[in-house]
Each structure stands twice: as structure tokens, then as C-alpha cells.
Design a protein around this motif. Structure first.
Motif, PDB file in Angstrom:
ATOM      1  N   SER A 142      12.459  89.978  15.317  1.00  0.00           N
ATOM      2  CA  SER A 142      12.158  90.353  16.637  1.00  0.00           C
ATOM      3  C   SER A 142      11.390  90.833  16.292  1.00  0.00           C
ATOM      4  O   SER A 142      11.918  92.504  16.205  1.00  0.00           O
ATOM      5  CB  SER A 142      13.293  89.526  17.500  1.00  0.00           C
ATOM      6  OG  SER A 142      11.781  89.482  18.745  1.00  0.00           O
ATOM      7  N   SER A 180       8.019  91.714  18.434  1.00  0.00           N
ATOM      8  CA  SER A 180       7.239  91.736  19.132  1.00  0.00           C
ATOM      9  C   SER A 180       7.725  93.337  19.905  1.00  0.00           C
ATOM     10  O   SER A 180       7.175  94.184  20.711  1.00  0.00           O
ATOM     11  CB  SER A 180       7.230  90.755  20.158  1.00  0.00           C
ATOM     12  OG  SER A 180       8.038  90.505  20.960  1.00  0.00           O
ATOM     13  N   ASP A 239       8.874  86.076  16.300  1.00  0.00           N
ATOM     14  CA  ASP A 239       7.788  86.204  17.022  1.00  0.00           C
ATOM     15  C   ASP A 239       6.907  86.489  16.076  1.00  0.00           C
ATOM     16  O   ASP A 239       6.317  85.766  15.430  1.00  0.00           O
ATOM     17  CB  ASP A 239       7.705  87.100  18.227  1.00  0.00           C
ATOM     18  CG  ASP A 239       9.202  87.872  18.302  1.00  0.00           C
ATOM     19  OD1 ASP A 239       8.686  89.219  17.546  1.00  0.00           O
ATOM     20  OD2 ASP A 239       9.829  87.991  18.818  1.00  0.00           O
TER      21      ASP A 239
END
Ligand code: KG4
Ligand code: ZN
Length: 359
Positions: free
Chosen positions: A207, A209, A156
Motif C-alpha cells: 500500500s 498511498s 491502492d
């Protein structure tokens, strides 16, 4: 000794540099940070207009001041990046090539970041490459300057994106990574404040996020952390956050956030070395986020523990620059890897093809 002109316009820096025999001769750069600051991120339309305004002025200044009339190779960042921005550099480069017949090389911006340290040091190959920038977080096996194998990447947000979004939440200026870095240096991290994202899995992907959301929630619960108005320097921040307790707490939040990102990178780097990059002799850290002090320290210590040579470019070479494009272009040209005028610019998200033409 080929003299190579490098052109970089993939995001919000317009940069030109001359490299000869692996050494930087001269460079010029115009940064657009001030133009995008009030929007809290890069506005693509504005970015290409700014590139168009700056590029010819920089070119003339670079060549006239250094009394240079022609070069042997023109190298341009072909992607990944903002398409409109890339096209400004690409068209300018093609104009030079068309009018002078100079050799032409399109450079992968990501690979160039990881080769940038060659301007000041050797890279013992094979190397484990860690690219952490505003748009990317990638681990590569680098067998040579021409062989990059992707080992893992973010699913992400990129590490730099997480820093910039965190900074935006705190009302710090864009790009906010360096503000978080400076504030983080004023406090000791609370290692329980934020989760280290996506570490409980065997993979090498990232990741970021989730950690951004954790910070947003923390700020919602502690709204005093957000400066009342957007500031433009740490000094202004000192005035805006009059209560020393608020400043101390903000520094702690930044240190804890920075630690969570740094330690996540450490975990994945160690895992890469133990699984897919067992033959690595060195660890190369590159990209804008590689300018971050805590990450530099963490990675230096990790390399030491793993008995790897740590290759860390100085902060100016970590962020976007044209010296890395010129260096990579010169290397490729010497290896006989060139392009013709059909070269395409590649936007973010699309794979960069290996489509060199024989010299
Ligand atoms: O490599 P780069 O100049 O541009 C891209 O290709 O993305 O990286 C820019 C990113 C931004 O997200 C910026 O906030 C981050 O690098 N950055 C930092 C620091 N200096 C720049 N992040 C954390 N700490 C820093 N000192
Ligand atoms: Zn970059």
C-alpha cells in the motif's frame, strides 16, 4: 527463426520492435511525456490521439530502414493499460494480420515486463518476479515464461504512482520518478522521515498511498521544498531553488522517500522468498521503477543475501518498450500459443485471460 514484430501502446509510449530468435533486431519509439507533462499525468484522450499520429510513421521507418518486408508473427500488448491507447496498437496489429495472414499473439504487458531481461540474459526458473511500474506493483512466482502465479500486489497506488505523485507535490515534471531518483543520489536518507507503508502485517500486498500523504504533509509544513514554478530539468531546478539549503533539503526528502519505498520492497521480497517462493533460484526486477538506482542497489543486495541470482534489465528495458512484447510474442508463438482476430484489449483492473487458440 521466427521474426516477430512487437507493438506496445498501453500507456504513453508508442513503440515497435523486431525480435528474432530472442534477440532485438531493431526498434522505434515515440514518447509522449512532453504532451502530458503540463497536466502532471497521462491524459487518456490525448494519449490515444498521439499513438494514432505516431504508429504508422514508426512502422514505415522501422521496416524501410531495416529493409524488412514481412514478419512471421505480430505480437501486440493487449493489456492491462488505457483502453483507448491499447485499441490503437491492437487495431494496427489486426490490420497487418488481416492483410498479410501473419500469425497473431496478444501479450500480457505485465508478464512481458518480467520476461524483458531474457533479451540480454538467462532467467533461472523458478523465479520470484517483482514488477514495479507506474500502474502496478506485483510479486509473482514465475515457474517458467508461461506460468505466472500472483503472490501479492498493491491495494491502492503503485510504486511508480507514488513516485510520480510525490514529484507532482514537489512541482517536479511528469513522470517524476527519475527526478526523485537523481535528487535522492545527492543526499543521505533520513530513515525516520517517512513510514515504510503496510509492513506490519504478514502478507505480501503493498500500500503506497500512505507514504504519499506523509510526503504531502511534510511539504505543507515545509513549503520551501516546492519549486516556485514547474521545471523541466535538474539544471532548471537548480536555478529555481536558488538557496543551496533548499536544494539540500529537497535532496534529503527525495532520498528519504526513495529509501522508504526501496526498504518496503526489500521487506516484502524477503518475506515472499521465506514463505511462498521458497524454491526460487532467481529474483527478477522489472517495470519502469526498476530503473531506480536505490531500488536496484537494495534488490541486488537482497538477492545476494538470499543467495538468488539477481536478474536486472538495463534501464531502457525496464520502462515501457516494444522489445519485451516482441520477445514474449516470439516465445509464445514458438510454443504454439497464438490468438485469432477476436482478441480483446483488456483495460487496467481486469484480469487478462489465458485464451490462446491452438496453432
Ligand atoms: O513500466 P513503465 O514505463 O510504465 C507502466 O507500465 O507504468 O513505468 C513508468 C513508471 C513511472 O511512474 C515513472 O516515474 C517510473 O516508472 N520511473 C521511475 C524511474 N524511471 C521511471 N521511478 C523511479 N526512479 C526511476 N529512475
Ligand atoms: Zn509498463
Amino acid at each position: 527463426m521466427p521474426l516477430c514484430l512487437g507493438i506496445e501502446t498501453s500507456c504513453d509510449e508508442t513503440a515497435l520492435a523486431l525480435v528474432e530468435d530472442g534477440k532485438l533486431v531493431a526498434q522505434r519509439m515515440a514518447t509522449q511525456a512532453a504532451a502530458h507533462n503540463i497536466f502532471g499525468g497521462v491524459v487518456p484522450e490525448l494519449a490515444c490521439r498521439e499513438h494514432l499520429r505516431a504508429i504508422d510513421l514508426l512502422y514505415k521507418d522501422l521496416f524501410q530502414e531495416n529493409n524488412i518486408h514481412d514478419v512471421d508473427v505480430v505480437a501486440v500488448a493487449r493489456g492491462p493499460g488505457l483502453l483507448g491507447s491499447l485499441l490503437v496498437g491492437m487495431s494496427y496489429a489486426k490490420g497487418i494480420v488481416l492483410s498479410t495472414g501473419t500469425a497473431f499473439v496478444g501479450v500480457n504487458h505485465l508478464h512481458a515486463h518480467l520476461l524483458a531481461p531474457l533479451l540480454e540474459a538467462e532467467i533461472p526458473f523458478p523465479a520470484l518476479g517483482v514488477l514495479i511500474s507506474g500502474g502496478h506493483t506485483i510479486l509473482y512466482n514465475m515457474d517458467s515464461p508461461y506460468d505466472f502465479i500472483l503472490l501479492g500486489q498493491t491495494l491502492d497506488d503503485a510504486a511508480g504512482e507514488a513516485f510520480d505523485k510525490a514529484a507532482k507535490t514537489l512541482n517536479l515534471p511528469y513522470p517524476g520518478g527519475r527526478y526523485i531518483d537523481k535528487l535522492a543520489a545527492m543526499a543521505i536518507p533520513d530513515t525516520a522521515m517517512f513510514p515504510r507503508p503496510y509492513i506490519n502485517n504478514p502478507g505480501l500486498d503493498f500500500s503506497f498511498s500512505g507514504i504519499k500523504t506523509a510526503l504531502v504533509q511534510h511539504v505543507q509544513a515545509n513549503p520551501f521544498l516546492r519549486t516556485p514554478k514547474m521545471v523541466n530539468s535538474l539544471q532548471e531546478l537548480g536555478y529555481a531553488l536558488k538557496d543551496p539549503f533548499h536544494m539540500k533539503e529537497l535532496a534529503k526528502v527525495c532520498a528519504s522517500f526513495n529509501w522508504a519505498v526501496a526498504d518496503t520492497l526489500r521487506i516484502k521480497v524477503e518475506r515472499a522468498f521465506k514463505t511462498k517462493a521458497k524454491k526460487a533460484k532467481s529474483l527478477v526486477l522489472a517495470g519502469g521503477v526498476a530503473a531506480n538506482s536505490m531500488i536496484r542497489n537494495t534488490i541486488t543486495q537482497t538477492a545476494k543475501r538470499l543467495n538468488l541470482t539477481c536478474v536486472l534489465p538495463k534501464p531502457d528495458l525496464c520502462t515501457d518498450n516494444a522489445a519485451m512484447i516482441a520477445l514474449t510474442g516470439e516465445l509464445y508463438f514458438k510454443k504454439g500459443l497464438v490468438h485469432d482476430l477476436n482478441l480483446d484489449a483488456i483495460p487496467r483492473g481486469r484480469k487478462i485471460p489465458w485464451d490462446f487458440k491452438p496453432k
